[in-house]
Write an enzyme that holds these catalytic residues in place. Structure first.
Site, PDB file in Angstrom:
ATOM      1  N   THR A  12       0.946  -1.362   0.619  1.00 27.01           N
ATOM      2  CA  THR A  12      -0.408   0.325  -0.378  1.00 27.01           C
ATOM      3  C   THR A  12       0.967   1.271   0.029  1.00 27.01           C
ATOM      4  O   THR A  12       0.344   2.002  -0.716  1.00 27.01           O
ATOM      5  CB  THR A  12      -1.059   0.209   1.098  1.00 27.01           C
ATOM      6  OG1 THR A  12      -1.958  -1.451   1.485  1.00 27.01           O
ATOM      7  CG2 THR A  12      -1.479   1.702   1.758  1.00 27.01           C
ATOM      8  N   SER A  55       2.067  -7.609  -0.834  1.00 28.94           N
ATOM      9  CA  SER A  55       2.574  -8.378   0.033  1.00 28.94           C
ATOM     10  C   SER A  55       1.638  -9.642  -0.495  1.00 28.94           C
ATOM     11  O   SER A  55       2.320 -10.624   0.226  1.00 28.94           O
ATOM     12  CB  SER A  55       2.951  -7.441   1.131  1.00 28.94           C
ATOM     13  OG  SER A  55       1.855  -7.731   1.799  1.00 28.94           O
ATOM     14  N   THR A  88       1.556  -4.335   4.106  1.00 33.92           N
ATOM     15  CA  THR A  88       1.646  -4.979   5.981  1.00 33.92           C
ATOM     16  C   THR A  88       1.105  -6.356   6.001  1.00 33.92           C
ATOM     17  O   THR A  88       1.500  -6.804   7.003  1.00 33.92           O
ATOM     18  CB  THR A  88       0.752  -4.015   6.833  1.00 33.92           C
ATOM     19  OG1 THR A  88      -0.308  -3.995   5.524  1.00 33.92           O
ATOM     20  CG2 THR A  88       1.566  -2.527   5.819  1.00 33.92           C
ATOM     21  N   ASP A  89       0.441  -6.734   5.171  1.00 35.65           N
ATOM     22  CA  ASP A  89       0.317  -8.445   5.494  1.00 35.65           C
ATOM     23  C   ASP A  89       0.834  -9.309   5.233  1.00 35.65           C
ATOM     24  O   ASP A  89       0.819  -9.681   6.368  1.00 35.65           O
ATOM     25  CB  ASP A  89      -1.471  -8.522   4.384  1.00 35.65           C
ATOM     26  CG  ASP A  89      -2.445  -7.481   3.807  1.00 35.65           C
ATOM     27  OD1 ASP A  89      -2.017  -7.042   4.170  1.00 35.65           O
ATOM     28  OD2 ASP A  89      -3.044  -7.926   2.609  1.00 35.65           O
TER      29      ASP A  89
HETATM   30  N1  ASP Z   1      -2.912  -5.413   1.291  1.00 32.54           N
HETATM   31  C1  ASP Z   1      -1.561  -4.726   1.088  1.00 32.54           C
HETATM   32  C2  ASP Z   1      -0.237  -5.204   1.093  1.00 32.54           C
HETATM   33  O1  ASP Z   1      -0.059  -5.479   2.282  1.00 32.54           O
HETATM   34  C3  ASP Z   1      -1.740  -3.599   1.994  1.00 32.54           C
HETATM   35  C4  ASP Z   1      -1.088  -2.983   2.655  1.00 32.54           C
HETATM   36  O2  ASP Z   1       0.350  -2.723   2.238  1.00 32.54           O
HETATM   37  O3  ASP Z   1      -0.996  -1.782   3.981  1.00 32.54           O
HETATM   38  O4  ASP Z   1       0.247  -5.209   0.192  1.00 32.54           O
END
Ligand code: ASP
Length: 323
Positions: A12, A55, A88-89
């Site tokens: 993200t 991710s 973050t995932d």
């Molecule tokens: N779905 C996103 C990822 O992990 C969430 C994020 O980056 O906050 O790529």
């Protein structure tokens, strides 16, 4: 001035929101590249866009390639620290992989964002600048891979994503953050020991992760075994117990030489072989189940993937999970 290597992998923090649909996705033009000029008073930055993926698309092969890139760059002796941007995932899995893989005492910081680059209250640039400040700090040396988000510094081993959407999502439920970042300084308030390093050349094994539940039987464990896995991590109940009907499949797998690592589906505490009833941790330990100290399921899986590149002998694996 400190020189920091900035490696982008996607997530993200690298995405933009479509204002018509509200959907968030990656773009060809990385939104953070332009703003890097804004951080030049914090450090001299050299940027590399290694991947541009969400991710959930991250695999252990990507993680190894990322680790190899860090090693290759650090071998030039021109950097004082490394910052990695990541979705973050699965951030906690990549952070822990690098923590186990890398051999450096220089600061390595991973960060991300919960709101994409053009969303109201976007946290990407803020987290990036905080991370560069931490990676430039002498105190951050020798602490293993760190995760910096929302003014807090966490260790790769204990941090986990706790909220689907809140910017304060990253927490270390067992021990709390090891430091904080304020407008004026970077403060560490806990000592850490990071002394494990596994310089593997490949990640070729298949390791599954299964959460135990009331009424679980042997069928899913059996199906995983039949699928040809090299190892299994079980998120057991409480201190490391499973329903009695699942025991037969565990026994069979261990007899066939497939290691099984036990963690707890509780997010605090450690597993221990306390109970002797059918499916209790005491019985499972006797069968040869390896008890992992203080790791979550996803992190124990990363460790088993790495450990299996070195050995699949239970008596060599067990001490690796007892730290
Ligand atoms: N779905 C996103 C990822 O992990 C969430 C994020 O980056 O906050 O790529």
């Amino acid at each position: 001035m400190k020189k920091i290597l900035l490696l982008h992998t996607g997530g993200t923090i690298s995405m933009v929101e479509d204002k018509q649909t509200g959907l968030v996705s990656t773009t060809d033009a990385h939104p953070l590249v332009d703003i890097t000029a804004m951080v030049t008073d914090a450090a001299e930055i050299e940027e590399v866009q290694l991947f541009n993926i969400p991710s959930p698309h991250m695999t252990p092969t990507h993680m190894l390639a990322l680790g190899q890139k860090v090693h290759e760059k650090l071998a030039t002796n021109t950097y004082h620290g490394v910052v990695i941007t990541h979705g973050t995932d699965t951030l906690e899995e990549t952070a822990y992989f690098l923590d186990l893989y890398l051999q450096t005492s220089l600061p390595v910081v991973i960060t991300g964002a919960m709101r994409s680059s053009n969303e109201l209250g976007s946290d990407g640039l803020y987290n990036l600048i905080s991370s560069i400040r931490v990676a430039s700090s002498d105190e951050a040396k020798g602490k293993g891979v760190l995760v910096v988000m929302n003014d807090e510094i966490h260790t790769a081993r204990y941090v986990t994503k706790t909220s689907t959407s809140n910017v304060a999502t990253f927490q270390s439920p067992q021990l709390g953050p090891i430091g904080i970042i304020t407008k004026q300084a970077v403060y560490f308030h806990q000592l850490t020991v990071s002394d494990e390093s596994f310089p593997i050349q490949q990640v070729s094994k298949k390791v599954a992760l299964l959460k135990a539940y009331a009424g679980m039987d042997a069928s899913f464990i059996q199906a995983l075994y039949n699928s040809g896995i090299d190892g299994l991590v079980l998120e057991g109940l409480g201190q490391g117990n499973i329903p009695q009907d699942a025991v037969s499949a565990i026994e069979e797998m261990i007899q066939q030489g497939i290691p099984i690592v036990m963690v707890s589906r509780c997010y605090q505490g450690v597993v221990q072989p306390t109970y002797s009833y059918e499916g209790g941790g005491g019985q499972l330990k006797k069968l040869g189940v390896i008890f992992a100290k203080g790791l979550s399921g996803p992190k124990a899986r990363i460790k088993l993937l790495i450990a299996l590149e070195i050995t699949n002998t239970p008596c060599e694996l067990a001490p690796m999970f007892d730290r």
